[in-house]
Design a protein around this motif. Structure first.
Motif, PDB file in Angstrom:
ATOM      1  N   CYS A   1       1.223  14.855  48.406  1.00  0.00           N
ATOM      2  CA  CYS A   1       0.022  14.248  47.825  1.00  0.00           C
ATOM      3  C   CYS A   1      -0.188  12.810  48.296  1.00  0.00           C
ATOM      4  N   GLN A   2       0.899  12.118  48.626  1.00  0.00           N
ATOM      5  CA  GLN A   2       0.770  10.752  49.127  1.00  0.00           C
ATOM      6  C   GLN A   2      -0.044  10.711  50.411  1.00  0.00           C
ATOM      7  N   LEU A   3       0.122  11.703  51.272  1.00  0.00           N
ATOM      8  CA  LEU A   3      -0.609  11.724  52.545  1.00  0.00           C
ATOM      9  C   LEU A   3      -1.956  12.424  52.447  1.00  0.00           C
ATOM     10  N   THR A   4      -2.043  13.476  51.651  1.00  0.00           N
ATOM     11  CA  THR A   4      -3.300  14.227  51.575  1.00  0.00           C
ATOM     12  C   THR A   4      -4.308  13.593  50.625  1.00  0.00           C
ATOM     13  N   GLY A   5      -3.810  12.823  49.662  1.00  0.00           N
ATOM     14  CA  GLY A   5      -4.697  12.256  48.647  1.00  0.00           C
ATOM     15  C   GLY A   5      -5.043  13.229  47.541  1.00  0.00           C
ATOM     16  N   TYR A   6      -4.417  14.394  47.541  1.00  0.00           N
ATOM     17  CA  TYR A   6      -4.679  15.385  46.495  1.00  0.00           C
ATOM     18  C   TYR A   6      -4.059  14.943  45.174  1.00  0.00           C
ATOM     19  N   SER A   7      -4.534  15.558  44.097  1.00  0.00           N
ATOM     20  CA  SER A   7      -4.048  15.249  42.763  1.00  0.00           C
ATOM     21  C   SER A   7      -2.760  16.020  42.468  1.00  0.00           C
ATOM     22  N   LEU A   8      -1.731  15.320  42.008  1.00  0.00           N
ATOM     23  CA  LEU A   8      -0.464  15.946  41.644  1.00  0.00           C
ATOM     24  C   LEU A   8      -0.499  16.321  40.169  1.00  0.00           C
ATOM     25  N   SER A   9      -0.341  17.618  39.872  1.00  0.00           N
ATOM     26  CA  SER A   9      -0.403  18.114  38.493  1.00  0.00           C
ATOM     27  C   SER A   9       0.952  18.699  38.095  1.00  0.00           C
ATOM     28  N   SER A  10       1.899  17.819  37.839  1.00  0.00           N
ATOM     29  CA  SER A  10       3.261  18.254  37.560  1.00  0.00           C
ATOM     30  C   SER A  10       3.423  18.913  36.200  1.00  0.00           C
ATOM     31  N   GLN A  11       2.507  18.620  35.266  1.00  0.00           N
ATOM     32  CA  GLN A  11       2.632  19.153  33.911  1.00  0.00           C
ATOM     33  C   GLN A  11       1.688  20.325  33.643  1.00  0.00           C
ATOM     34  N   ALA A  12       1.065  20.843  34.695  1.00  0.00           N
ATOM     35  CA  ALA A  12       0.087  21.914  34.496  1.00  0.00           C
ATOM     36  C   ALA A  12       0.735  23.269  34.240  1.00  0.00           C
ATOM     37  N   LEU A  13       1.976  23.430  34.691  1.00  0.00           N
ATOM     38  CA  LEU A  13       2.688  24.696  34.540  1.00  0.00           C
ATOM     39  C   LEU A  13       4.091  24.388  34.025  1.00  0.00           C
ATOM     40  N   ILE A  14       4.565  25.197  33.084  1.00  0.00           N
ATOM     41  CA  ILE A  14       5.879  24.984  32.472  1.00  0.00           C
ATOM     42  C   ILE A  14       6.716  26.248  32.623  1.00  0.00           C
ATOM     43  N   ARG A  15       7.993  26.058  32.930  1.00  0.00           N
ATOM     44  CA  ARG A  15       8.920  27.195  33.010  1.00  0.00           C
ATOM     45  C   ARG A  15       9.632  27.309  31.663  1.00  0.00           C
ATOM     46  N   VAL A  16       9.380  28.384  30.960  1.00  0.00           N
ATOM     47  CA  VAL A  16       9.901  28.540  29.606  1.00  0.00           C
ATOM     48  C   VAL A  16      11.072  29.518  29.527  1.00  0.00           C
ATOM     49  N   LYS A  17      11.361  30.194  30.624  1.00  0.00           N
ATOM     50  CA  LYS A  17      12.448  31.180  30.643  1.00  0.00           C
ATOM     51  C   LYS A  17      13.480  30.770  31.680  1.00  0.00           C
ATOM     52  N   LYS A  18      14.756  30.790  31.278  1.00  0.00           N
ATOM     53  CA  LYS A  18      15.832  30.494  32.213  1.00  0.00           C
ATOM     54  C   LYS A  18      16.117  31.749  33.025  1.00  0.00           C
ATOM     55  N   THR A  19      15.766  31.721  34.303  1.00  0.00           N
ATOM     56  CA  THR A  19      15.876  32.906  35.151  1.00  0.00           C
ATOM     57  C   THR A  19      17.152  32.889  35.978  1.00  0.00           C
ATOM     58  N   GLN A  20      17.511  34.053  36.503  1.00  0.00           N
ATOM     59  CA  GLN A  20      18.656  34.168  37.406  1.00  0.00           C
ATOM     60  C   GLN A  20      18.306  33.614  38.778  1.00  0.00           C
ATOM     61  N   ALA A  21      19.339  33.269  39.555  1.00  0.00           N
ATOM     62  CA  ALA A  21      19.130  32.941  40.966  1.00  0.00           C
ATOM     63  C   ALA A  21      18.564  34.175  41.657  1.00  0.00           C
ATOM     64  N   MET A  22      17.620  33.972  42.565  1.00  0.00           N
ATOM     65  CA  MET A  22      16.849  35.089  43.125  1.00  0.00           C
ATOM     66  C   MET A  22      17.429  35.662  44.407  1.00  0.00           C
ATOM     67  N   PHE A  23      18.354  34.941  45.075  1.00  0.00           N
ATOM     68  CA  PHE A  23      18.713  35.298  46.445  1.00  0.00           C
ATOM     69  C   PHE A  23      19.338  36.686  46.587  1.00  0.00           C
ATOM     70  N   ASP A  24      20.020  37.189  45.543  1.00  0.00           N
ATOM     71  CA  ASP A  24      20.680  38.487  45.679  1.00  0.00           C
ATOM     72  C   ASP A  24      19.997  39.583  44.863  1.00  0.00           C
ATOM     73  N   LEU A  25      18.754  39.333  44.422  1.00  0.00           N
ATOM     74  CA  LEU A  25      18.023  40.311  43.625  1.00  0.00           C
ATOM     75  C   LEU A  25      17.088  41.142  44.498  1.00  0.00           C
TER      76      LEU A  25
ATOM     77  N   GLU B   1      13.895  43.631  40.825  1.00  0.00           N
ATOM     78  CA  GLU B   1      14.648  42.736  39.939  1.00  0.00           C
ATOM     79  C   GLU B   1      14.030  41.344  39.905  1.00  0.00           C
ATOM     80  N   ARG B   2      13.488  40.902  41.024  1.00  0.00           N
ATOM     81  CA  ARG B   2      12.826  39.595  41.075  1.00  0.00           C
ATOM     82  C   ARG B   2      11.611  39.566  40.146  1.00  0.00           C
ATOM     83  N   ILE B   3      10.815  40.623  40.200  1.00  0.00           N
ATOM     84  CA  ILE B   3       9.624  40.699  39.352  1.00  0.00           C
ATOM     85  C   ILE B   3      10.011  40.680  37.874  1.00  0.00           C
ATOM     86  N   LYS B   4      11.007  41.496  37.516  1.00  0.00           N
ATOM     87  CA  LYS B   4      11.467  41.554  36.126  1.00  0.00           C
ATOM     88  C   LYS B   4      12.056  40.213  35.689  1.00  0.00           C
ATOM     89  N   ASN B   5      12.784  39.574  36.586  1.00  0.00           N
ATOM     90  CA  ASN B   5      13.423  38.293  36.305  1.00  0.00           C
ATOM     91  C   ASN B   5      12.406  37.221  35.936  1.00  0.00           C
TER      92      ASN B   5
END
Length: 216
Positions: free
Chosen positions: A128-152, A156-160
């Motif tokens: 955003c520093q270079l593009t001038g776009y708006s940074l919306s860090s609080q627009a989306l929240i992760r409410v579920k603690k998910t598993q690491a995805m690399f071996d799913l 399983e990824r979709i369900k996770n």
């Protein structure tokens, strides 16, 4: 004399090779990193409901740089990678989008406490520093603690990730670009986009630093 002393204080160690450098990476390691940049990133994945724009291949020095950022406490690497992504984006034919809110994929608060920063947010800051776009860090929240995805598996990824995200208290003001560090199968991006669209928020696509060879 003063300038020479100042330059010594301003220099730091390259996180890859430990050589003294005035930049995030030394010239040698930066060149190795740049060798993983895709030749035509705007044409490799900008299709479908939620297209993806990737800067490079998740391999070699780029893979190592992302690991150093996330697991060795180098948030400054994220800002640098975000700027590299921004330069390529602005040089592409996709930079016609002018009013954009960038939403970094959020971490669960347990992971944030463990890592102390969200790597996607650091990348988004540089982007955003270079593009001038708006940074919306609080627009989306992760409410579920998910598993690491690399071996799913894909299933399983979709369900996770089901129920992992919800809309935050500060919705974006413009159409959205989602941003993440790595794109493998797109499950995280797609689930995030689904939540936003369910709340009548337009998602243009996604931008990522690296995509794996498993994505075509």
């Amino acid at each position: 004399m003063f300038k020479q002393l100042l330059s010594v204080f301003l220099e730091s160690q390259c996180p890859c090779c430990q050589k003294t450098t005035a930049h995030t990476f030394c010239k040698y390691c930066f060149n190795k990193l740049s060798s993983h940049q895709l030749k035509q990133p705007d044409r490799t994945g900008w299709w479908g409901e939620t297209p993806v724009f990737a800067w490079g291949r998740y391999d070699g020095q780029l893979k190592r740089a992302i690991a150093l950022m996330k697991y060795d406490n180098h948030p400054e690497i994220g800002i640098m990678l975000g700027k590299l992504l921004a330069k390529t984006w602005l040089a592409s034919n996709l930079a016609k989008f002018t009013k954009i809110s960038v939403i970094p994929i959020p971490l669960h608060h347990h992971k944030m406490k463990e890592r102390s920063f969200n790597q996607a947010e650091k990348i988004a800051l540089g982007f955003c520093q270079l593009t001038g776009y708006s940074l919306s860090s609080q627009a989306l929240i992760r409410v579920k603690k998910t598993q690491a995805m690399f071996d799913l598996s894909p299933e399983e990824r979709i369900k996770n990730l089901q129920g992992a995200f919800r809309l935050g208290k500060k919705p974006p003001q413009h159409p959205v670009l989602l941003l993440d560090d790595i794109y493998t199968m797109g499950t995280t991006i797609k689930e995030s986009a689904k939540i936003l669209r369910r709340n009548q928020i337009k998602v243009i696509g996604s931008v990522v630093v690296a995509k794996t060879s498993s994505y075509n």
